[in-house]
Scaffold this motif. Structure first.
Motif, mmCIF file in Angstrom:
data_model
loop_
_atom_site.group_PDB
_atom_site.id
_atom_site.type_symbol
_atom_site.label_atom_id
_atom_site.label_comp_id
_atom_site.label_asym_id
_atom_site.label_seq_id
_atom_site.Cartn_x
_atom_site.Cartn_y
_atom_site.Cartn_z
ATOM 1 N N ASP A 100 46.324 -12.234 19.278
ATOM 2 C CA ASP A 100 47.391 -12.490 18.312
ATOM 3 C C ASP A 100 47.678 -13.970 18.097
ATOM 4 O OD1 ASP A 100 48.000 -9.811 17.700
ATOM 5 O OD2 ASP A 100 49.273 -9.619 19.469
ATOM 6 N N GLU A 101 47.588 -14.773 19.161
ATOM 7 C CA GLU A 101 48.054 -16.159 19.087
ATOM 8 C C GLU A 101 46.975 -17.186 19.410
ATOM 9 O OE1 GLU A 101 50.782 -16.501 17.800
ATOM 10 O OE2 GLU A 101 52.126 -14.863 18.351
ATOM 11 N N GLY A 102 45.793 -16.732 19.814
ATOM 12 C CA GLY A 102 44.769 -17.689 20.211
ATOM 13 C C GLY A 102 45.118 -18.426 21.491
ATOM 14 N N ILE A 103 45.957 -17.813 22.325
ATOM 15 C CA ILE A 103 46.345 -18.406 23.607
ATOM 16 C C ILE A 103 45.465 -17.813 24.697
ATOM 17 C CG2 ILE A 103 48.189 -18.575 25.327
ATOM 18 C CD1 ILE A 103 50.208 -18.426 23.037
ATOM 19 N N LEU A 204 59.977 -24.636 12.600
ATOM 20 C CA LEU A 204 59.283 -25.921 12.639
ATOM 21 C C LEU A 204 57.974 -25.814 11.871
ATOM 22 C CD1 LEU A 204 59.705 -26.702 16.441
ATOM 23 C CD2 LEU A 204 60.620 -28.117 14.602
ATOM 24 N N ASP A 205 57.704 -26.782 10.975
ATOM 25 C CA ASP A 205 56.396 -26.798 10.343
ATOM 26 C C ASP A 205 55.376 -27.341 11.350
ATOM 27 O OD1 ASP A 205 56.516 -29.622 10.302
ATOM 28 O OD2 ASP A 205 57.295 -29.650 8.255
ATOM 29 N N GLU A 206 54.105 -27.266 11.002
ATOM 30 C CA GLU A 206 53.078 -27.629 11.984
ATOM 31 C C GLU A 206 53.140 -29.105 12.353
ATOM 32 O OE1 GLU A 206 48.258 -27.284 12.766
ATOM 33 O OE2 GLU A 206 49.248 -25.906 11.366
ATOM 34 N N THR A 207 53.477 -29.969 11.399
ATOM 35 C CA THR A 207 53.602 -31.399 11.713
ATOM 36 C C THR A 207 54.677 -31.627 12.766
ATOM 37 O OG1 THR A 207 52.867 -32.040 9.497
ATOM 38 C CG2 THR A 207 54.115 -33.676 10.756
ATOM 39 N N ALA A 208 55.826 -30.957 12.597
ATOM 40 C CA ALA A 208 56.913 -31.095 13.567
ATOM 41 C C ALA A 208 56.512 -30.531 14.922
ATOM 42 C CB ALA A 208 58.168 -30.414 13.043
ATOM 43 N N ARG A 209 55.748 -29.446 14.929
ATOM 44 C CA ARG A 209 55.296 -28.867 16.197
ATOM 45 C C ARG A 209 54.409 -29.850 16.955
ATOM 46 N NH1 ARG A 209 55.103 -22.434 15.367
ATOM 47 N NH2 ARG A 209 56.506 -22.376 13.588
ATOM 48 N N ARG A 210 53.478 -30.457 16.242
ATOM 49 C CA ARG A 210 52.594 -31.409 16.898
ATOM 50 C C ARG A 210 53.365 -32.630 17.394
ATOM 51 N NH1 ARG A 210 47.344 -30.027 16.457
ATOM 52 N NH2 ARG A 210 46.773 -28.483 14.864
ATOM 53 N N ALA A 244 49.706 -22.541 21.849
ATOM 54 C CA ALA A 244 48.335 -22.574 21.343
ATOM 55 C C ALA A 244 47.921 -23.995 20.967
ATOM 56 C CB ALA A 244 48.196 -21.642 20.145
ATOM 57 N N LEU A 245 48.825 -24.739 20.343
ATOM 58 C CA LEU A 245 48.523 -26.113 19.944
ATOM 59 C C LEU A 245 48.357 -27.032 21.149
ATOM 60 C CD1 LEU A 245 50.997 -26.604 16.950
ATOM 61 C CD2 LEU A 245 48.498 -26.472 16.813
ATOM 62 N N GLY A 247 47.052 -26.382 24.031
ATOM 63 C CA GLY A 247 45.795 -26.201 24.743
ATOM 64 C C GLY A 247 45.988 -26.192 26.245
ATOM 65 N N ASP A 248 45.194 -26.993 26.952
ATOM 66 C CA ASP A 248 45.254 -26.998 28.418
ATOM 67 C C ASP A 248 46.112 -28.134 28.972
ATOM 68 O OD1 ASP A 248 43.655 -29.143 27.823
ATOM 69 O OD2 ASP A 248 41.898 -28.445 28.931
ATOM 70 N N ARG A 249 46.966 -28.740 28.123
ATOM 71 C CA ARG A 249 47.797 -29.839 28.619
ATOM 72 C C ARG A 249 48.996 -29.346 29.427
ATOM 73 N NH1 ARG A 249 49.129 -33.966 23.894
ATOM 74 N NH2 ARG A 249 49.851 -32.056 22.868
ATOM 75 N N CYS A 250 49.362 -28.075 29.244
ATOM 76 C CA CYS A 250 50.418 -27.436 30.055
ATOM 77 C C CYS A 250 51.784 -28.097 29.887
ATOM 78 C CB CYS A 250 50.030 -27.405 31.530
ATOM 79 S SG CYS A 250 48.614 -26.334 31.861
ATOM 80 N N ASN A 251 52.097 -28.493 28.657
ATOM 81 C CA ASN A 251 53.435 -28.998 28.354
ATOM 82 C C ASN A 251 54.400 -27.882 27.972
ATOM 83 O OD1 ASN A 251 53.038 -31.904 28.583
ATOM 84 N ND2 ASN A 251 51.709 -31.705 26.784
ATOM 85 N N VAL A 252 53.925 -26.639 27.876
ATOM 86 C CA VAL A 252 54.724 -25.538 27.344
ATOM 87 C C VAL A 252 54.748 -24.374 28.326
ATOM 88 C CG1 VAL A 252 55.035 -23.907 25.435
ATOM 89 C CG2 VAL A 252 54.092 -26.191 24.985
#
Length: 435
Positions: A100-103, A204-210, A244-245, A247-252
């Motif tokens: 569903d989320e690419g996670i 949040l739009d994608e720019t704000a998410r990033r 998903a955005l 990735g493997d940085r584990c900030n979320v």
């Protein structure tokens, strides 16, 4: 008086009006059974059939026997006994998150919780260790997380949203982190709902998410992403989750719930906590392991029966909940379209009244030129036959006194039309009384 406890001698949270807010949201419709209720953020009940519970349970039991190869003794143990603290259906959840989320989720990094609410409590307890630790939240914010922080005596710092439809402002978050650190505080985590947030409906739009992820990476503040409404957009492409955005940085740290997508009464949610934790002896483990320790001393584990039914529902949808929820998405999108159209018809000529235009989800917010408080709500329910939710309880730093939340998920389109008609009478007459 013998045997009477004094409220003032109990935990301070019990005297905090914030803790009444959740009870209000759960019970207000029952207090005024004849009123049309825009108050609860519940799924529409026509999507539920009690007969399906047994069907989903049977499907999960077949999965245990046929796919996992468990004996009848092990099957019996799986659904009747306490089970492992992290939960039973982590592997199924992991497969659904990928579809569903690419996670990509290690099942061992998942803790199945008693709703997302328990997940919030566990995460906050684990992350916030001392009096200088601060939880940042969007303002307005879901009362469940601010209430959990109050139970734990945590300091909460509100961060404004970027306009009525823009979601949490990344630049405001960066500024708040800098200000807190300058004051000797430790901003520990930020709670955010990127899609169709409760209560504001903002996204949040994608720019704000990033940009939000960049702020988290540069400041070391963990993002606690809560995603109960992400499947229910009105139109446009599906935006990627923060997890998903990242990735493997584990900030979320990712909170999920099956309350809106499957079965609210099952009370099954989960936390994906794949951050590494270093022990004093240098050994590395997962934050999920630490959350499981906390859970073992609170709820012990999540209902095996509830997990089994949710597991069966996941299997029924081919482990693709987004596709399985497409009929519900269309229903909620239509209801939101009807709500926004009716608000435009009812209020476009009334000075001082405005509303936002959510891109999906369950909630919209109306701003009015009078105090939209509990007293006004009581009058509206008794005399006009319509319910809504005051917004002041959603603003941890104060504010929201002239705003009300409308939830359109629980109603039929005809009820939405009639509800707005009744609300318009109340708002028009109450506004006239202010002049």
């Amino acid at each position: 008086m013998s045997g009477v406890l004094r409220l003032g001698e109990l935990h301070g949270s019990l005297s905090d009006p914030l803790l009444d807010a959740m009870t209000f949201l759960n019970e207000v419709t029952g207090r005024y059974p004849e009123a049309i209720s825009f108050a609860p953020g519940r799924p529409h009940e026509e999507f539920f059939d009690p007969a399906d519970i047994a069907v989903h349970l049977d499907r999960y039991l077949r999965h245990l026997r046929e796919e996992r190869g468990l004996t009848e003794s092990r099957v019996r143990q799986e659904v009747f006994q306490y089970g492992r603290t992290k939960g039973l259906i982590g592997p199924l959840i992991a497969r659904a998150l990928e579809a569903d989320e690419g996670i990509t989720a290690d099942p061992e990094a998942l803790v199945v919780t008693v709703g997302a609410q328990e997940g919030m409590l566990l995460v906050l307890r684990a992350l916030c260790a001392g009096p200088d630790d601060v939880l940042l939240v969007s303002s307005p914010c879901y009362v469940g997380v601010t209430g959990a922080a109050r139970l734990l005596d945590l300091t909460v710092r509100p961060v404004p949203e970027a306009g009525p439809d823009g979601g949490l402002d990344p630049e405001a978050l960066a500024a708040a982190v800098h200000e807190l650190r300058a004051a000797g505080k430790r901003p520990r985590a930020c709670y955010v709902v990127p899609d169709f947030a409760n209560p504001s409906g903002a996204s949040l739009d994608e720019t704000a998410r990033r940009r939000l992820l960049d702020v988290a990476e540069s400041t070391g503040v963990l993002l606690i992403e809560d995603n109960p409404y992400g499947f229910f957009g009105r139109n446009g492409p599906v935006r990627p989750t923060l997890k998903a955005l990242d990735g493997d940085r584990c900030n979320v740290v990712y909170l999920g719930s099956f309350a809106k997508t499957c079965f609210p009464g099952a009370r099954v949610g989960y936390v994906l906590a794949d951050q590494q934790v270093a022990a004093p002896d240098g050994r590395l483990g997962l934050l999920a392991d630490e959350l499981a320790k906390l859970k073992s001393m609170t709820t012990v584990n999540t209902s095996a029966l509830g997990q089994a039914v949710i597991g069966g529902m996941l299997l029924a949808g081919g482990l693709r909940l987004r596709e399985a929820n497409e009929p519900a998405r269309r229903f909620y999108a239509h209801n939101m379209d009807v709500l926004l159209t009716q608000l435009e018809t009812a209020f476009r000529s009334l000075p001082g009244v405005s509303w936002n235009t959510p891109e999906g989800g369950f909630f919209a917010v109306v701003t009015v030129p009078f105090r939209a408080d509990a007293r006004a709500l009581d009058t509206c329910a008794r005399e006009y036959g319509v319910l809504w939710t005051p917004m002041d309880g959603f603003h941890p730093g104060g504010g929201g006194e002239h705003r009300l939340r409308l939830s359109c998920s629980y109603l039929t389109p005809d009820q939405v039309v009639e509800g707005v008609r009744r609300l318009a009478r109340f708002v028009t007459e109450r506004t006239a009384q202010q002049t």
